[in-house]
Design a protein around this motif. Structure first.
Motif, short mmCIF file in Angstrom:
data_model
loop_
_atom_site.label_atom_id
_atom_site.label_comp_id
_atom_site.label_asym_id
_atom_site.label_seq_id
_atom_site.Cartn_x
_atom_site.Cartn_y
_atom_site.Cartn_z
N ALA A 154 23.86 -0.40 -73.55
CA ALA A 154 23.39 0.99 -73.58
C ALA A 154 24.06 1.78 -74.70
O ALA A 154 23.40 2.52 -75.43
CB ALA A 154 23.66 1.66 -72.24
N SER A 155 25.37 1.62 -74.85
CA SER A 155 26.09 2.36 -75.89
C SER A 155 25.74 1.87 -77.28
O SER A 155 25.66 2.65 -78.24
CB SER A 155 27.61 2.29 -75.65
OG SER A 155 28.06 0.94 -75.68
N GLY A 156 25.51 0.57 -77.42
CA GLY A 156 25.15 0.02 -78.72
C GLY A 156 23.82 0.53 -79.23
O GLY A 156 23.61 0.64 -80.44
N ASP A 157 22.93 0.86 -78.30
CA ASP A 157 21.61 1.40 -78.68
C ASP A 157 21.62 2.93 -78.77
O ASP A 157 20.56 3.53 -78.98
CB ASP A 157 20.56 0.98 -77.65
CG ASP A 157 20.33 -0.52 -77.63
OD1 ASP A 157 20.62 -1.17 -78.66
OD2 ASP A 157 19.87 -1.04 -76.59
N HIS A 158 22.78 3.54 -78.60
CA HIS A 158 22.85 5.01 -78.52
C HIS A 158 23.90 5.58 -79.50
O HIS A 158 24.47 6.64 -79.25
CB HIS A 158 23.19 5.40 -77.08
CG HIS A 158 22.71 6.76 -76.66
ND1 HIS A 158 21.38 7.11 -76.60
CD2 HIS A 158 23.40 7.87 -76.28
CE1 HIS A 158 21.27 8.34 -76.17
NE2 HIS A 158 22.47 8.84 -76.00
N ILE A 159 24.16 4.88 -80.56
CA ILE A 159 25.16 5.31 -81.54
C ILE A 159 24.78 6.66 -82.13
O ILE A 159 23.63 6.91 -82.48
CB ILE A 159 25.31 4.28 -82.68
CG1 ILE A 159 25.68 2.90 -82.11
CG2 ILE A 159 26.34 4.74 -83.70
CD1 ILE A 159 27.02 2.86 -81.43
N GLY A 160 25.79 7.57 -82.22
CA GLY A 160 25.56 8.89 -82.79
C GLY A 160 25.04 9.91 -81.79
O GLY A 160 24.79 11.07 -82.16
N LYS A 161 24.89 9.51 -80.55
CA LYS A 161 24.38 10.42 -79.52
C LYS A 161 25.39 10.52 -78.37
O LYS A 161 26.25 9.65 -78.21
CB LYS A 161 23.03 9.93 -79.00
CG LYS A 161 21.95 9.86 -80.07
CD LYS A 161 20.64 9.37 -79.47
CE LYS A 161 19.54 9.31 -80.51
NZ LYS A 161 18.24 8.86 -79.91
N PRO A 162 25.28 11.56 -77.55
CA PRO A 162 26.25 11.73 -76.46
C PRO A 162 25.98 10.81 -75.27
O PRO A 162 24.84 10.41 -75.00
CB PRO A 162 26.09 13.20 -76.05
CG PRO A 162 24.71 13.56 -76.48
CD PRO A 162 24.40 12.73 -77.67
N MET A 163 27.06 10.46 -74.58
CA MET A 163 26.99 9.71 -73.33
C MET A 163 27.74 10.51 -72.28
O MET A 163 28.90 10.88 -72.48
CB MET A 163 27.60 8.32 -73.50
CG MET A 163 27.61 7.50 -72.22
SD MET A 163 28.15 5.79 -72.49
CE MET A 163 26.66 5.06 -73.15
N ALA A 164 27.09 10.83 -71.17
CA ALA A 164 27.67 11.72 -70.17
C ALA A 164 28.44 10.95 -69.10
O ALA A 164 27.94 9.97 -68.54
CB ALA A 164 26.57 12.54 -69.51
N ILE A 165 29.66 11.41 -68.82
CA ILE A 165 30.48 10.91 -67.72
C ILE A 165 30.37 11.93 -66.60
O ILE A 165 30.70 13.11 -66.80
CB ILE A 165 31.95 10.74 -68.13
CG1 ILE A 165 32.06 9.92 -69.43
CG2 ILE A 165 32.75 10.11 -67.00
CD1 ILE A 165 31.56 8.52 -69.32
#
Length: 204
Positions: A154-165
């Motif tokens: 998921a993170s590899g496909d979302h580089i440059g964008k936010p990820m919410a915890i």
């Protein structure tokens, strides 16, 4: 004559405490709900006993208001410590299918995807680590096999964008993904030691 719901509402010392941290509010109300659930096991209690029982619940609310998580309720058990953990992909701009959310302790707004990438079931271990200053703490999470695989993809496909915890439905941080995330993550949020301990203990 007032209804039971009205009596409980009037006795609730937390009704004017909306500014309490979300983890503290959730802990207190979860404990009260757990206590109230025990009432269902006694359907034949007469009216006088029910009044005494609800008076006891009101007393529990008052004690928890005064002592917070330091009060021990023997029938509550693990319910009091449960913390719902989620990681979701997010965006900086609104798009169809996304939900608006505020990030705690900041003016930042993100827009959440509906899919949960990892949750409590994907955590192998959780521990407290020092924060940015001596009075603050963070939580380090280690993911299990399935969690590592899902986070990396998921993170590899979302580089440059936010990820919410997300903890208990509240976004505590939304860092921009700079590179694929592997087997661990650090949750920061200006936590006190007591808050960090509660998060760690409630992760499983």
């Amino acid at each position: 004559m007032k209804t039971i719901s009205e009596l409980l509402r009037d006795a609730d010392p937390l009704q004017d405490e909306a500014t309490l941290p979300v983890l503290e509010l959730d802990s207190r109300r979860q404990a009260v709900l757990a206590a109230a659930s025990t009432c269902r096991e006694w359907p034949n209690i007469h009216s006088g006993s029910r009044i005494a029982l609800f008076a006891m619940l009101a007393l529990i609310l008052i004690l928890m208001s005064a002592f917070g998580s330091r009060i021990w309720l023997p029938w509550v058990g693990d319910v009091q410590g449960a913390v719902r953990f989620e990681v979701r992909l997010a965006e900086d701009r609104l798009a169809p299918g996304l939900r608006k959310a505020k990030v705690s302790d900041s003016g930042k707004t993100v827009y959440l995807h509906s899919e949960v990438i990892v949750d409590n079931g994907d955590i192998a271990t959780a521990r407290i680590i020092p924060g940015s200053n001596p009075s603050q703490y963070a939580v380090e999470l280690k993911f299990n096999g399935s969690g590592i695989e899902k986070m990396r993809k998921a993170s590899g496909d979302h580089i440059g964008k936010p990820m919410a915890i997300i903890l208990n439905g509240q976004v505590v941080m939304a860092p921009t993904v700079r590179s694929p995330i592997g087997d661990s993550a650090i949750v920061t949020g200006n936590f006190t030691r007591a808050e960090a301990e509660r998060i760690v203990n409630g992760m499983h």
